[in-house]
Enzyme design. Structure first.
Site, mmCIF file in Angstrom:
data_model
loop_
_atom_site.group_PDB
_atom_site.id
_atom_site.type_symbol
_atom_site.label_atom_id
_atom_site.label_comp_id
_atom_site.label_asym_id
_atom_site.label_seq_id
_atom_site.Cartn_x
_atom_site.Cartn_y
_atom_site.Cartn_z
ATOM 1 N N HIS A 15 17.920 14.191 -24.592
ATOM 2 C CA HIS A 15 18.876 15.367 -24.093
ATOM 3 C C HIS A 15 18.701 16.315 -22.813
ATOM 4 C CE1 HIS A 15 18.677 15.232 -28.840
ATOM 5 N NE2 HIS A 15 18.118 15.075 -28.645
ATOM 6 N N MET A 61 26.918 21.665 -32.157
ATOM 7 C CA MET A 61 27.052 22.963 -31.709
ATOM 8 C C MET A 61 26.872 22.460 -30.338
ATOM 9 S SD MET A 61 22.845 24.215 -33.066
ATOM 10 C CE MET A 61 22.608 24.092 -35.182
ATOM 11 N N ASN A 62 27.083 21.879 -29.197
ATOM 12 C CA ASN A 62 27.391 22.239 -28.017
ATOM 13 C C ASN A 62 28.633 23.196 -27.781
ATOM 14 O OD1 ASN A 62 26.523 18.651 -26.803
ATOM 15 N ND2 ASN A 62 25.666 20.771 -26.557
ATOM 16 N N GLU A 87 14.634 17.264 -28.027
ATOM 17 C CA GLU A 87 14.794 18.345 -27.059
ATOM 18 C C GLU A 87 14.160 19.521 -27.057
ATOM 19 O OE1 GLU A 87 15.679 18.650 -24.310
ATOM 20 O OE2 GLU A 87 17.864 20.371 -24.306
ATOM 21 N N ARG A 137 1.482 -9.687 13.572
ATOM 22 C CA ARG A 137 1.006 -8.567 13.316
ATOM 23 C C ARG A 137 -0.388 -9.293 12.141
ATOM 24 N NH1 ARG A 137 2.632 -2.147 12.132
ATOM 25 N NH2 ARG A 137 4.082 -2.807 13.459
ATOM 26 N N ARG A 146 22.670 11.303 -21.685
ATOM 27 C CA ARG A 146 22.202 12.630 -23.467
ATOM 28 C C ARG A 146 23.275 11.932 -24.312
ATOM 29 N NH1 ARG A 146 24.545 18.815 -20.435
ATOM 30 N NH2 ARG A 146 23.339 18.650 -22.774
ATOM 31 N N HIS A 147 23.319 12.465 -25.427
ATOM 32 C CA HIS A 147 23.763 12.012 -26.807
ATOM 33 C C HIS A 147 25.327 12.633 -26.092
ATOM 34 C CE1 HIS A 147 23.793 16.557 -26.788
ATOM 35 N NE2 HIS A 147 22.628 16.302 -26.778
ATOM 36 N N GLY A 148 25.839 12.072 -27.197
ATOM 37 C CA GLY A 148 27.958 12.763 -26.502
ATOM 38 C C GLY A 148 27.670 13.917 -27.469
ATOM 39 N N ARG A 172 15.739 15.777 -17.754
ATOM 40 C CA ARG A 172 15.688 16.577 -16.209
ATOM 41 C C ARG A 172 14.496 16.858 -16.324
ATOM 42 N NH1 ARG A 172 18.344 22.564 -17.222
ATOM 43 N NH2 ARG A 172 20.264 21.973 -16.293
ATOM 44 N N ARG A 191 22.109 13.870 -33.672
ATOM 45 C CA ARG A 191 23.066 13.672 -31.861
ATOM 46 C C ARG A 191 22.933 12.172 -31.315
ATOM 47 N NH1 ARG A 191 20.835 18.175 -31.000
ATOM 48 N NH2 ARG A 191 19.972 18.741 -29.662
ATOM 49 N N LYS A 245 0.980 -1.386 0.128
ATOM 50 C CA LYS A 245 -0.207 -0.060 0.236
ATOM 51 C C LYS A 245 0.796 1.276 -0.270
ATOM 52 C CE LYS A 245 -2.268 -1.101 3.672
ATOM 53 N NZ LYS A 245 -1.936 -2.280 3.930
ATOM 54 N N THR A 246 2.180 1.505 1.258
ATOM 55 C CA THR A 246 2.885 2.381 0.792
ATOM 56 C C THR A 246 3.602 2.193 -0.453
ATOM 57 O OG1 THR A 246 3.138 2.482 3.209
ATOM 58 C CG2 THR A 246 4.776 3.603 2.107
#
Lengths: 471, 433
Positions: free
Chosen positions: B348, B219-220, B283, B151, B213-215, B353, B263, B9-10
């Protein structure tokens, strides 16, 4: 194909990819084995209703589904129906025919699944342990497919009689009988089935995957369901209901960008669009629709269209118009000039074509699925949205294929009224008497051809007309 | 909740609450055991739970009433869903709850009963979460186990499972043997529908989820957000290292999920496992800010840049999306993840996140600032009532794309300024030689 067009089509992958998996345009996956959904239940319990509705839903979300109705096989195999005597449990000759029909139907089911079908719905009473065992042996043991039973249990005489009146007395079986006689004959037919009816039993048939729906959804039992498709089917069947209600679909009133022949964007209503908003509110209030809810997108033109309607309102981002990416706020003429390859590519495959940085109709269907699910749960709803979105919704309710979907007619200033009836939907187009531009672009014979009406010189005339209206 | 002790239940309460909060429904769990521990002196033995122990019964009933008052107070003050985690194992108790919650307060009530008769599962539950509970801190494992089993016996004497004839007016759901069979009775409304669907899809079979994440991408390196670029040289090294890690660990029935952007697909090309592409894993769409650096955004759209810092979860890029939109589109991914076994998700920063916030029960304030560095595998293993997290950084350097919440909204960190990025690009060129 221009690099931009290439980008709009999902790249081919080096993955093990056999058939596209459910949610359209969004996922590519190695496929699960094909499914057979077998209905179970006495006559007039809504099996065909469920079969057809489920099949419509699965096809709409991109799962290739077909219904195999045993009654049709029986009508094909025997001479014209005379009476309920055919269904007596001791009628050996009839029994032989009926069993053969079942075997024929199952063969067709398996053939269809082997040739690319993904889900087959076997619509029959399947009301005994033996029959279900036979289906299991054939479908699962022999062919290696997945099998899921859906049983509809109902003991409310009112619902049963309503079913019979709505879909049975008008069936080919009863074309030579009057309503009263047909009703009584059918009730006797049900009695024959009742003698040998064995509901799905979790002890006796513990290895089977099944779902039992009691009294149109008051109670639901799910036993050993497995896999994504069965999960979605259970969720869908738990959310549908048969309470009568009406769904109203409408586009926003004519917008400023409509006047300029531009697609997308977030413009306000034109003068005529505002007239439509008033007319729509008047229509709604006149008809005094009980517990009506109004749904719009987050774009201004839909919100402005419903401001004067007295009903609880909900905004859905999912109801926003298709994102035309790099083509947003352009006219078709400008698109044809600037991106001729894309313009032609779209005409060749309008359902799957994805605007660069934008969406395709296929993507739209994926994002509209929660809207459809919630619509199924609701009562009376007025949905005010956009051309492409309404085409997707309409395709769901009217069972239109993905080829027809992008070309469905959804003119401005027209309310589309949908009333569920029998196995489908009654459609009414109610054009309110306010003029608007025509934004419909039918499929051209030669991909990439621009219709006369979308050329700049022709649009200018319309703008002048609008100015006249204001004076 | 309804059910004998050690029926999950918990576990269900906490998991359900985590899911509902993540999709934006303000939910809180009220655990009756905690009320009891607060109201009485230290737990001594199972005798407290004997059906004929009148004094204890009075305390327990009072605790239930107190908890229900707190539930209703919380719902009146803005809470949307309250989960009342207790055994609620008799008709009378459930009738009392119904009278209070529905008749008196006008709220909706839905019972979720967990029925389990598999002794193995029950013992596993007890070992995992009961023997370590505050009740048993002074006992050894063996004693604790036996005490708890006794119990349960006390509860069994008076256990009345939900009964659709006796309690025909109640809305409820019964889950048998962790989902083998499910019965749903008179569920109504959107939330109950979602709850039923969610609870039908979760399972307790052990498995691991790997997030990455992608490698590092081209653009990174330029400090640009969004777009659809290829992997950089170091990104490709990561792809190889990731494949190596995966193959070394011989994960049974692993599935690999990526987005439709190049990517992520490039990051997994050499991994031997069935692959799935999800548009929902793409992304966050930065709309008009796509492919810009933070510096360019701060220059060109300073108001938006500051607005985003003030409310990063709800801020929507013009023509783009917000984190809130992301959560909405990731819900089917989460639902499918719950149904699966071992999965590696390559996606991404913003998307991970959101997923991480779901698994680790992070609030919408914390979500947009969670750390998901490049070239790091985040390994999630369900354990007890939550998730064990491990960060496995593979030894390949990458730029740092994390932008923490600035004290003053709209401030640009040093590391994102053009002059500093140029250095990183040079480093990459060096690596190639």
């Amino acid at each position: 194909m221009s690099p931009e067009t290439k980008r709009s089509i999902p790249p081919p992958t080096e993955t093990i990819q056999t058939k596209p998996f459910p949610v359209r345009g969004e996922r590519a996956n190695y496929v699960n084995s094909p499914h057979v959904i077998a209905m179970v239940g006495l006559p007039a319990r809504g099996k065909t209703y469920i079969s057809k509705k489920l099949s419509r839903y699965l096809n709409w979300i991109g799962i290739n589904t077909k219904v195999f109705n045993l009654g049709e096989y029986r009508r094909h195999a025997t001479s014209a129906y005379k009476s309920h005597e055919f269904f007596r449990q001791d009628n050996k000759e009839a029994m032989a025919i009926r069993t053969q029909c079942a075997i024929d139907a199952l063969h067709d089911v398996c053939y269809w699944l082997e040739c690319g079908g993904e889900v087959a719905v076997f619509d029959a009473t399947n009301s005994t342990w033996d029959r279900r065992r036979m289906i299991h042996d054939f479908v699962v043991k022999k062919m290696g497919f997945k099998l899921f039973f859906v049983e509809s249990v109902c003991d409310d005489p009112q619902i049963i009689e309503q079913n019979i009146m709505e879909v049975k007395v008008s069936s080919p079986d009863y074309q030579n009988m009057n309503t009263e006689t047909a009703l009584n004959d059918f009730l006797l037919r049900i009695e024959h089935y009742k003698e040998k009816y064995q509901p799905l039993d979790e002890t006796q048939e513990a290895d089977l995957s099944f779902m039992k729906i009691y009294n149109t959804g008051e109670k639901v039992v799910v036993h050993k369901h497995e896999g994504h498709i069965q999960s979605r089917i259970v969720y869908y069947l738990m959310n549908i209901h048969i309470t009568p209600r009406t769904i109203y679909l409408s586009r926003h009133g004519e917008s400023e960008m409509n006047l300029e022949g531009r697609i997308g964007g977030d413009s306000d209503l034109s003068y005529r669009g505002k007239l439509y908003a008033n007319a729509l509110a008047q229509y709604i209030h006149q008809h005094d629709i009980p517990s009506l809810r109004v749904w719009t997108s987050w774009l201004k033109r839909t919100i402005q269209t419903v401001t004067t309607i007295q009903a609880p309102q909900e905004r859905w981002k999912a109801l926003n118009e298709i994102d035309a990416g790099i083509c947003e706020e352009m006219t078709y003429e400008e698109i044809a000039e600037k991106y001729p390859d894309d313009f032609a590519a779209r005409d060749q495959s309008k359902f799957t074509y994805r605007y660069p940085r934008g969406e395709s109709y296929e993507d739209l269907v994926a994002r509209l699925e929660p809207v459809i699910m919630e619509l199924e749960r609701q009562g009376n709803v007025l949905v005010v949205s956009h051309q492409a979105v309404l085409r997707c919704l309409l395709a769901y309710f009217l069972d239109k294929s993905s080829d027809e979907l992008p070309y469905l007619q959804v003119p401005l200033h027209t309310i589309i009224k949908l009333t569920p009836v029998a196995y489908g939907c009654k459609v009414e187009h109610i054009k309110l008497p306010i003029e608007a531009v025509d934004t419909h672009r039918p499929k051209p014979k030669i991909p990439g051809t621009l219709d006369e009406k979308f050329k700049r010189k022709n649009l200018a005339t319309i703008v002048k007309v609008d100015v006249k209206d204001k004076s």
